[in-house]
Design a protein around this motif. Sequence first.
Motif, PDB file in Angstrom:
ATOM      1  N   UNK A 247       0.809  -1.219   0.000  1.00 19.78           N
ATOM      2  CA  UNK A 247       0.000   0.000   0.000  1.00 19.78           C
ATOM      3  C   UNK A 247       0.844   1.271   0.000  1.00 19.78           C
ATOM      4  N   UNK A 248       2.119   1.140   0.317  1.00 16.85           N
ATOM      5  CA  UNK A 248       2.998   2.313   0.360  1.00 16.85           C
ATOM      6  C   UNK A 248       3.398   2.690  -1.067  1.00 16.85           C
ATOM      7  N   UNK A 249       3.126   3.910  -1.502  1.00 17.46           N
ATOM      8  CA  UNK A 249       3.413   4.279  -2.900  1.00 17.46           C
ATOM      9  C   UNK A 249       4.898   4.282  -3.249  1.00 17.46           C
ATOM     10  N   UNK A 250       5.760   4.283  -2.245  1.00 14.32           N
ATOM     11  CA  UNK A 250       7.197   4.323  -2.496  1.00 14.32           C
ATOM     12  C   UNK A 250       7.866   2.962  -2.451  1.00 14.32           C
ATOM     13  N   UNK A 251       7.054   1.936  -2.142  1.00  7.44           N
ATOM     14  CA  UNK A 251       7.625   0.603  -1.936  1.00  7.44           C
ATOM     15  C   UNK A 251       6.936  -0.432  -2.818  1.00  7.44           C
ATOM     16  N   UNK A 252       7.575  -1.574  -2.940  1.00  4.43           N
ATOM     17  CA  UNK A 252       6.960  -2.711  -3.621  1.00  4.43           C
ATOM     18  C   UNK A 252       7.371  -3.989  -2.902  1.00  4.43           C
ATOM     19  N   UNK A 253       6.565  -5.022  -3.089  1.00 10.61           N
ATOM     20  CA  UNK A 253       6.859  -6.326  -2.501  1.00 10.61           C
ATOM     21  C   UNK A 253       7.000  -7.346  -3.624  1.00 10.61           C
ATOM     22  N   UNK A 254       8.034  -8.153  -3.525  1.00  8.62           N
ATOM     23  CA  UNK A 254       8.265  -9.201  -4.507  1.00  8.62           C
ATOM     24  C   UNK A 254       8.172 -10.539  -3.790  1.00  8.62           C
ATOM     25  N   UNK A 255       7.198 -11.357  -4.187  1.00 13.18           N
ATOM     26  CA  UNK A 255       6.958 -12.643  -3.533  1.00 13.18           C
ATOM     27  C   UNK A 255       6.967 -13.728  -4.604  1.00 13.18           C
ATOM     28  N   UNK A 256       7.789 -14.755  -4.397  1.00 10.79           N
ATOM     29  CA  UNK A 256       7.831 -15.843  -5.372  1.00 10.79           C
ATOM     30  C   UNK A 256       8.218 -17.143  -4.675  1.00 10.79           C
ATOM     31  N   UNK A 257       7.863 -18.259  -5.313  1.00 12.86           N
ATOM     32  CA  UNK A 257       8.086 -19.581  -4.717  1.00 12.86           C
ATOM     33  C   UNK A 257       9.567 -19.818  -4.491  1.00 12.86           C
ATOM     34  N   UNK A 258       9.874 -20.386  -3.333  1.00  7.44           N
ATOM     35  CA  UNK A 258      11.248 -20.742  -3.024  1.00  7.44           C
ATOM     36  C   UNK A 258      11.494 -22.221  -3.255  1.00  7.44           C
ATOM     37  N   UNK A 259      12.663 -22.682  -2.852  1.00 10.83           N
ATOM     38  CA  UNK A 259      13.021 -24.088  -3.072  1.00 10.83           C
ATOM     39  C   UNK A 259      13.427 -24.771  -1.764  1.00 10.83           C
ATOM     40  N   UNK A 260      13.137 -24.121  -0.633  1.00  8.38           N
ATOM     41  CA  UNK A 260      13.553 -24.670   0.649  1.00  8.38           C
ATOM     42  C   UNK A 260      12.399 -25.268   1.434  1.00  8.38           C
ATOM     43  N   UNK A 261      12.662 -25.519   2.702  1.00  6.54           N
ATOM     44  CA  UNK A 261      11.638 -26.066   3.596  1.00  6.54           C
ATOM     45  C   UNK A 261      11.944 -25.628   5.017  1.00  6.54           C
ATOM     46  N   UNK A 262      10.925 -25.737   5.867  1.00  4.84           N
ATOM     47  CA  UNK A 262      11.063 -25.411   7.282  1.00  4.84           C
ATOM     48  C   UNK A 262      10.412 -26.510   8.103  1.00  4.84           C
ATOM     49  N   UNK A 263      10.952 -26.718   9.286  1.00  2.00           N
ATOM     50  CA  UNK A 263      10.417 -27.732  10.175  1.00  2.00           C
ATOM     51  C   UNK A 263      11.276 -27.854  11.415  1.00  2.00           C
ATOM     52  N   UNK A 264      11.412 -29.070  11.936  1.00  7.34           N
ATOM     53  CA  UNK A 264      12.117 -29.269  13.202  1.00  7.34           C
ATOM     54  C   UNK A 264      12.987 -30.523  13.168  1.00  7.34           C
TER      55      UNK A 264
END
Length: 496
Positions: A247-264
Amino acid sequence: MKKWMGWMMAAGLMLGGALAKTTLTVGLDSDPPNLDPLLSSALVDRQVQNQIFDKLVDLDENLKPVPMLATGWSVEENATVYVFKLRPGVKFQDGTEFNAAAVKFNLDRYRTAQGSRRAGELAPVKEVQVVDNLTVRVVLKEPFAPLLAILSDRSGMMVSPTAVQKLGADFGNSPVGTGPFKFVERRRQDRITLAKNENYWMKGFPKVDELIYRPFPDDDVRTANLLSGAVNVITPVAPKDLEAIRKNPNLSANVFAGIGYQGMFLNVNKGPLANKALRQAFAATIDRDTVDKVVFLGTAEPANGPFPPSSFAYDKSIPVPKPDLELAKRKLAEGGKPQGFSFTLTIAPGPVLAQLAQVYQAMAAQAGIQVKIEQVEFGTLLDRGTKGDFEAMAVGWSGRPDPDGNIYDFARCKGPQNYSGYCNPKVDALLNRARSVRLLDARRDLYTQALKILLDDLPYVYVYHPQTTIGLSKKVSGIPAIPDGILRFRAAGLGE
């Protein structure tokens, strides 16, 4: 007067001195533990290392290996020999020559140096031979399909042999490579400053004069620094903050699929989770869909293993595990703890990680399993993982373009990142076979066989695949979206 001012500007000067240098500041989620590729085991390390060190090969947007310090390569002798042609005229940042001898030095160091985190990745290499000043032969013990992918990461990063020989164990505090930026200084937990490599082999690059990395473990603080303009780029972005950035006119967000994983990681050698039935009981309480919706607001992909859906090794016939409290209770009884048990989950700092741990805690409590949460600094967390000094530990993996990089060093006996201490010779045999087979379908089948064993033995609970999230000023340009999640600033510009 106007004419005089114009001449001064044309000469690159202003009243009071030279034109201000361009500085690009990047906010990271933690302070990189180690800048020597030999010892590095964290994603955040790679963010900085990729600016200081060039690699033999790099990756494009499709994760295909492309030339970098190696201009080309050929595969010979039944895929047991790789011959690399090297880029001429490249210098390390200390002025010494990059050549075939330097490549041999680096690969041999990664393979044999004490404490090397790269030794497992390069274990299939039998010998590195200097053919001539710009040609190297890498001789393998047997065919090794992941080699190029491995050389696109830390095992392919070329460090200055002269600097290593001079600095020894202190090299990580004053790293020297051939990359677009050279190391200037480091203030622990505050900043890492890099300066433009004026003699970089790719003419016209880098475009900015200075690159500064700052650690902000707190997601709110990291985002606030971007919103205020104190930094130009941040990664990662907490899911809750994406909308504010968009929503900030001076910023942008870049979101794309990664190749990693998370867990324990679950310690299979000591503590209550050394009991397999108790590991199975705890794992049966995890609701991956709830984790995605509650913690990540729908931006995570529930995981059935270490391979994301984009990987050729992903087997959709293996279902994503669903929570099953009845199974958890049966396993508690089988493990001799029908009323439940308690263990400690160790995590790194950060509100998202804390929330995630609390969600795990609440889920486990439904089966009578008490999860105590312990938070330690990220570097300390990795050190304790190496020593096996934990009961359960929330540590994920940023991912590699070849599936071998997502499983081999984590699941094989005595693997350098096998923090759980798990050892199963049958799994080792399957993973070693998958390294030597070139047909993708055959490799997938081998990985599936290994994964089925791992999902039963549970040295690691795979929970979700994160996306790469970047927040940046609209003044910043030239950062490619590579699925490995590493931000490359060679071509980055900073406009007015």
